[in-house]
Structure formats: C-alpha cells, structure tokens
Design a protein around this motif. Structure first.
Motif, mmCIF file in Angstrom:
data_model
loop_
_atom_site.group_PDB
_atom_site.id
_atom_site.type_symbol
_atom_site.label_atom_id
_atom_site.label_comp_id
_atom_site.label_asym_id
_atom_site.label_seq_id
_atom_site.Cartn_x
_atom_site.Cartn_y
_atom_site.Cartn_z
ATOM 1 N N ASN A 29 0.852 -1.179 0.000
ATOM 2 C CA ASN A 29 0.000 0.000 0.000
ATOM 3 C C ASN A 29 0.892 1.235 0.000
ATOM 4 N N LEU A 30 0.680 2.103 -0.994
ATOM 5 C CA LEU A 30 1.454 3.330 -1.126
ATOM 6 C C LEU A 30 0.687 4.463 -0.482
ATOM 7 N N ASP A 31 1.366 5.233 0.336
ATOM 8 C CA ASP A 31 0.766 6.374 1.019
ATOM 9 C C ASP A 31 1.688 7.562 0.831
ATOM 10 N N GLN A 32 1.129 8.758 0.772
ATOM 11 C CA GLN A 32 1.949 9.962 0.656
ATOM 12 C C GLN A 32 1.471 10.987 1.683
ATOM 13 N N PRO A 33 1.690 10.684 2.971
ATOM 14 C CA PRO A 33 1.229 11.620 4.007
ATOM 15 C C PRO A 33 1.977 12.946 3.924
ATOM 16 N N GLN A 34 1.309 13.999 4.339
ATOM 17 C CA GLN A 34 1.911 15.326 4.360
ATOM 18 C C GLN A 34 2.688 15.500 5.659
ATOM 19 N N LYS A 35 3.847 16.121 5.557
ATOM 20 C CA LYS A 35 4.674 16.375 6.730
ATOM 21 C C LYS A 35 5.110 17.840 6.690
ATOM 22 N N MET A 36 4.950 18.529 7.814
ATOM 23 C CA MET A 36 5.305 19.941 7.899
ATOM 24 C C MET A 36 6.711 20.078 8.458
ATOM 25 N N PHE A 37 7.558 20.756 7.721
ATOM 26 C CA PHE A 37 8.905 21.082 8.184
ATOM 27 C C PHE A 37 8.916 22.565 8.511
ATOM 28 N N LEU A 38 9.115 22.895 9.788
ATOM 29 C CA LEU A 38 9.086 24.286 10.230
ATOM 30 C C LEU A 38 10.452 24.935 10.098
ATOM 31 N N GLY A 39 10.435 26.267 9.932
ATOM 32 C CA GLY A 39 11.676 27.035 9.865
ATOM 33 C C GLY A 39 12.333 27.127 11.224
ATOM 34 N N ASP A 40 13.429 27.850 11.303
ATOM 35 C CA ASP A 40 14.222 27.952 12.534
ATOM 36 C C ASP A 40 13.432 28.445 13.734
ATOM 37 N N HIS A 41 12.521 29.375 13.529
ATOM 38 C CA HIS A 41 11.805 29.953 14.660
ATOM 39 C C HIS A 41 10.351 29.502 14.728
ATOM 40 N N GLY A 42 9.979 28.559 13.888
ATOM 41 C CA GLY A 42 8.634 28.017 13.925
ATOM 42 C C GLY A 42 7.581 28.886 13.272
ATOM 43 N N TYR A 43 7.988 29.965 12.582
ATOM 44 C CA TYR A 43 7.017 30.874 11.977
ATOM 45 C C TYR A 43 6.663 30.505 10.540
ATOM 46 N N ALA A 44 7.530 29.849 9.861
ATOM 47 C CA ALA A 44 7.278 29.497 8.463
ATOM 48 C C ALA A 44 7.719 28.055 8.258
ATOM 49 N N GLY A 45 7.185 27.459 7.245
ATOM 50 C CA GLY A 45 7.554 26.082 6.983
ATOM 51 C C GLY A 45 7.120 25.665 5.593
ATOM 52 N N VAL A 46 7.341 24.426 5.326
ATOM 53 C CA VAL A 46 6.956 23.873 4.034
ATOM 54 C C VAL A 46 6.247 22.545 4.281
ATOM 55 N N ASP A 47 5.183 22.319 3.534
ATOM 56 C CA ASP A 47 4.405 21.097 3.633
ATOM 57 C C ASP A 47 4.852 20.177 2.499
ATOM 58 N N VAL A 48 5.338 18.997 2.828
ATOM 59 C CA VAL A 48 5.924 18.096 1.847
ATOM 60 C C VAL A 48 5.244 16.731 1.933
ATOM 61 N N ALA A 49 4.992 16.136 0.777
ATOM 62 C CA ALA A 49 4.490 14.761 0.747
ATOM 63 C C ALA A 49 5.671 13.821 0.946
ATOM 64 N N VAL A 50 5.546 12.924 1.903
ATOM 65 C CA VAL A 50 6.602 11.963 2.205
ATOM 66 C C VAL A 50 6.082 10.574 1.835
ATOM 67 N N PRO A 51 6.486 10.037 0.670
ATOM 68 C CA PRO A 51 5.963 8.738 0.267
ATOM 69 C C PRO A 51 6.450 7.615 1.172
ATOM 70 N N ALA A 52 5.568 6.663 1.399
ATOM 71 C CA ALA A 52 5.893 5.487 2.208
ATOM 72 C C ALA A 52 5.063 4.320 1.704
ATOM 73 N N ILE A 53 5.584 3.124 1.877
ATOM 74 C CA ILE A 53 4.814 1.928 1.565
ATOM 75 C C ILE A 53 4.652 1.104 2.832
ATOM 76 N N ARG A 54 3.583 0.349 2.859
ATOM 77 C CA ARG A 54 3.332 -0.601 3.937
ATOM 78 C C ARG A 54 3.124 -1.964 3.288
#
Length: 99
Positions: A29-54
C-alpha cells in the motif's frame, strides 16, 4: 480458520501497487502523508508529501534496508527508514526519490 502470516497479502490485494526488490515483486500500500517542516523559529515552513509503503514483513527475503533501491509502481526510490508497525505483521518503509 485462523488468520496467520501467510494471509497478510489480503490487506494489499485491492489497493496495492507493485514493488520490485531483489528480482522479486510484491504488493504494498502506497501512502503519501503530508509532513510539515518548520523554519528555525517556527514561523514558516513547508508542507511536503513523504511517500511510504506498507507491506507484510515477509514480502521479501531479505527485506530492503536503508539506502537500498526499490521500484514502486514503476518509479525508483531509495529506502529511508524501515519500521515495524503494531504487532510487526506490517512494515512501513519511508521512500526518497532516487537521483
């Protein structure tokens, strides 16, 4: 009738994609959950799909390890983290795009 390790494939039969590793193939099963990576001070970030299989823990012998390459649904990936989930019947493998 008891449910055992040989029956785990039923969980990937309907929605599974083909995974190839070491000259063999299995369904996962292929999944692409979203993961938030925050900037240094937690004010900005980027939302990235992180593919994974089970896939079942016994889908391959031996199982892929970190930095191995495998093909998922026709695309090549490098194995990231490999973790057993729950009772260990299934393994989650995080994927990184192959360069």
């Amino acid at each position: 009738m008891a449910f055992g390790d040989a029956d785990l494939g039923v969980f990937t039969a309907d929605f599974g994609v083909t995974v190839e590793f070491g000259g063999t193939s299995a369904l996962a099963n292929l999944d692409q959950p979203q993961k938030m990576f925050l900037g240094d001070h937690g004010y900005a970030g980027v939302d990235v799909a992180v593919p994974a299989i089970r896939l079942p823990f016994n889908a391959f012998s031996p199982m892929p390890e970190e930095e191995d390459t495998l093909t998922v649904d026709g695309a090549d990936y490098v194995v990231g983290c490999v973790e057993a989930e729950g009772d260990g019947g299934f393994v989650r493998i995080d994927l990184k795009a192959a360069s």
